[in-house]
Scaffold this motif. Sequence first.
Motif, PDB file in Angstrom:
ATOM      1  N   THR A  51       0.811  -1.212   0.000  1.00  0.00           N
ATOM      2  CA  THR A  51       0.000   0.000   0.000  1.00  0.00           C
ATOM      3  C   THR A  51       0.849   1.269   0.000  1.00  0.00           C
ATOM      4  O   THR A  51       1.967   1.304   0.492  1.00  0.00           O
ATOM      5  N   GLY A  88       0.808   1.327   9.772  1.00  0.00           N
ATOM      6  CA  GLY A  88      -0.448   1.530  10.482  1.00  0.00           C
ATOM      7  C   GLY A  88      -0.602   0.625  11.661  1.00  0.00           C
ATOM      8  O   GLY A  88       0.325  -0.096  12.037  1.00  0.00           O
ATOM      9  N   THR A 128      -8.927 -13.388  24.476  1.00  0.00           N
ATOM     10  CA  THR A 128      -7.979 -12.526  23.779  1.00  0.00           C
ATOM     11  C   THR A 128      -7.242 -11.566  24.715  1.00  0.00           C
ATOM     12  O   THR A 128      -6.219 -10.998  24.341  1.00  0.00           O
ATOM     13  N   ARG A 133     -13.393 -13.815  17.664  1.00  0.00           N
ATOM     14  CA  ARG A 133     -12.286 -14.688  17.264  1.00  0.00           C
ATOM     15  C   ARG A 133     -12.789 -15.937  16.542  1.00  0.00           C
ATOM     16  O   ARG A 133     -13.675 -16.626  17.026  1.00  0.00           O
ATOM     17  N   GLY A 147     -10.316  -3.907  13.428  1.00  0.00           N
ATOM     18  CA  GLY A 147     -10.245  -5.183  14.124  1.00  0.00           C
ATOM     19  C   GLY A 147      -8.885  -5.810  13.964  1.00  0.00           C
ATOM     20  O   GLY A 147      -7.894  -5.128  13.673  1.00  0.00           O
ATOM     21  N   PRO A 193      -0.689 -12.620  12.192  1.00  0.00           N
ATOM     22  CA  PRO A 193      -1.499 -11.609  12.887  1.00  0.00           C
ATOM     23  C   PRO A 193      -1.414 -10.256  12.187  1.00  0.00           C
ATOM     24  O   PRO A 193      -0.319  -9.782  11.888  1.00  0.00           O
ATOM     25  N   GLU A 216      -3.526  -6.268  12.004  1.00  0.00           N
ATOM     26  CA  GLU A 216      -4.602  -5.353  12.375  1.00  0.00           C
ATOM     27  C   GLU A 216      -5.379  -4.965  11.119  1.00  0.00           C
ATOM     28  O   GLU A 216      -4.777  -4.773  10.056  1.00  0.00           O
ATOM     29  N   ILE A 217      -6.668  -4.835  11.254  1.00  0.00           N
ATOM     30  CA  ILE A 217      -7.452  -4.175  10.200  1.00  0.00           C
ATOM     31  C   ILE A 217      -7.384  -2.677  10.481  1.00  0.00           C
ATOM     32  O   ILE A 217      -8.031  -2.196  11.408  1.00  0.00           O
ATOM     33  N   CYS A 252      -2.313  -4.285   8.645  1.00  0.00           N
ATOM     34  CA  CYS A 252      -0.935  -4.016   9.098  1.00  0.00           C
ATOM     35  C   CYS A 252      -0.342  -5.276   9.699  1.00  0.00           C
ATOM     36  O   CYS A 252      -0.976  -5.922  10.529  1.00  0.00           O
ATOM     37  N   ALA A 291       3.071  -7.308  11.720  1.00  0.00           N
ATOM     38  CA  ALA A 291       3.751  -7.094  13.002  1.00  0.00           C
ATOM     39  C   ALA A 291       4.875  -6.064  12.906  1.00  0.00           C
ATOM     40  O   ALA A 291       5.369  -5.581  13.933  1.00  0.00           O
ATOM     41  N   ASN A 292       5.284  -5.726  11.693  1.00  0.00           N
ATOM     42  CA  ASN A 292       6.244  -4.634  11.494  1.00  0.00           C
ATOM     43  C   ASN A 292       5.552  -3.303  11.234  1.00  0.00           C
ATOM     44  O   ASN A 292       6.183  -2.337  10.866  1.00  0.00           O
ATOM     45  N   MET A 293       4.224  -3.302  11.368  1.00  0.00           N
ATOM     46  CA  MET A 293       3.407  -2.107  11.135  1.00  0.00           C
ATOM     47  C   MET A 293       3.418  -1.699   9.669  1.00  0.00           C
ATOM     48  O   MET A 293       3.032  -0.594   9.324  1.00  0.00           O
ATOM     49  N   GLN A 294       3.836  -2.584   8.805  1.00  0.00           N
ATOM     50  CA  GLN A 294       3.731  -2.317   7.379  1.00  0.00           C
ATOM     51  C   GLN A 294       2.350  -2.749   6.901  1.00  0.00           C
ATOM     52  O   GLN A 294       1.750  -3.680   7.448  1.00  0.00           O
ATOM     53  N   THR A 295       1.870  -2.094   5.867  1.00  0.00           N
ATOM     54  CA  THR A 295       0.485  -2.325   5.469  1.00  0.00           C
ATOM     55  C   THR A 295       0.377  -2.980   4.092  1.00  0.00           C
ATOM     56  O   THR A 295       1.221  -2.823   3.222  1.00  0.00           O
ATOM     57  N   SER A 330      -8.922 -12.689  14.597  1.00  0.00           N
ATOM     58  CA  SER A 330      -8.076 -13.248  15.652  1.00  0.00           C
ATOM     59  C   SER A 330      -8.496 -12.725  17.021  1.00  0.00           C
ATOM     60  O   SER A 330      -8.465 -13.456  18.013  1.00  0.00           O
ATOM     61  N   ALA A 331      -8.860 -11.453  17.057  1.00  0.00           N
ATOM     62  CA  ALA A 331      -9.174 -10.850  18.349  1.00  0.00           C
ATOM     63  C   ALA A 331     -10.629 -10.372  18.358  1.00  0.00           C
ATOM     64  O   ALA A 331     -11.475 -10.959  19.017  1.00  0.00           O
TER      65      ALA A 331
END
Lengths: 142, 142, 142
Positions: free
Chosen positions: A99, B101, B132, C16, C42, C67, C69-70, C93, C95-99, C110-111
């Motif tokens: 992105t 993000g 969770t 979840r 989410g 894992p 994040e949305i 995103c 775990a490296n915060m890359q999207t 997951s959560a």
Amino acid sequence: MEYRRFNDTYVVRMDRGEEIMGTLTDLCEQEGIRLASVAAIGAVDRAVVGLYDVGEKVYHKKEFNEPMEIASLLGTVTEKDGKPYLHLHATLCDANMQTHGGHVNELRISATCEMVLRLLPGEVGRRPDDVTGLNVFDFIKE
Amino acid sequence: MEYRRFNDTYVVRMDRGEEIMGTLTDLCEQEGIRLASVAAIGAVDRAVVGLYDVGEKVYHKKEFNEPMEIASLLGTVTEKDGKPYLHLHATLCDANMQTHGGHVNELRISATCEMVLRLLPGEVGRRPDDVTGLNVFDFIKE
Amino acid sequence: MEYRRFNDTYVVRMDRGEEIMGTLTDLCEQEGIRLASVAAIGAVDRAVVGLYDVGEKVYHKKEFNEPMEIASLLGTVTEKDGKPYLHLHATLCDANMQTHGGHVNELRISATCEMVLRLLPGEVGRRPDDVTGLNVFDFIKE
């Protein structure tokens, strides 16, 4: 472009070849839209997005000429000098699903753009801000 | 921060130097906002965002100290222990128009933040979820 | 999934293990939702997202089993052949915060997933578009 209004909300389809900023400006002028929030998804084959570095007073801009999904397009329609003023930011995904994004200058539709535009009952203008050099929300004094 | 309410919707401008989570909490307390959906764009020069790995029970966090556009900021205001509870996720673009993000911990505004906050007529709380370890939506039983 | 309706808006918690497209389809069928705009955040541990290249008529697709994040999930519910038709795009995103992102095929929670779904009072269908090969908004003629 084709659209329908449902109460306070326009559902809009923009079509291949149309440029989103120009087409949305046309919609706002046709319908007399002065204040609205915008959310959209879609697909483009050309995009120009930027970032304004307030500290350096430099505007970084990047041009993409490749198929990209609009993962999100968010922002507002307000008013400046009696005309619709659009401020939209986008997140775009390339063919590797990576992105890119930023402040939207130009987005040319490749497939479709599906927009939901919600009218707000009021007016918000724009005024230049000395510190940042940007046109920020100007709330009419009551 | 300056804002106006138009029926069920607040249009909000936050300004350079303000931190979004704290400033939005202030707004919610001032206005008694208990349930709302949030959408915003803007620009920041500091951001702390994270990802919670439910499987590993590890919270990954990353700090950015550079100019970034907020391509999207989405989430909700609910209530926990009688106080506003914010849950927002952001997509941020750096000067190369690459995006980062996650779950928002902190966002400090460099230029402006333009937020649309829509009130919902009701209440949603938060309860800890054993599986969770997160605070999830808790719907008041009717 | 658990949800409450507040006037024209559903606030939805998905849990979840639930897959968002299927779960949202269930919600729309249960509640008779025909036209709505959707915004959500989410966290997921599996995602399948894609990009349709109109020029090449090739669909690029990528699967993630990690894992994420949305950061944003946006789009609409419309109707096709008497059934709910979902069109959602996501930014995710790692775990490296890359999207990463794109057109959503599958998202497994997951959560939690926190969704705001706003009903619109009307109907919008879908029709195949010859040029792009996609199902685009079809506005009922008045």
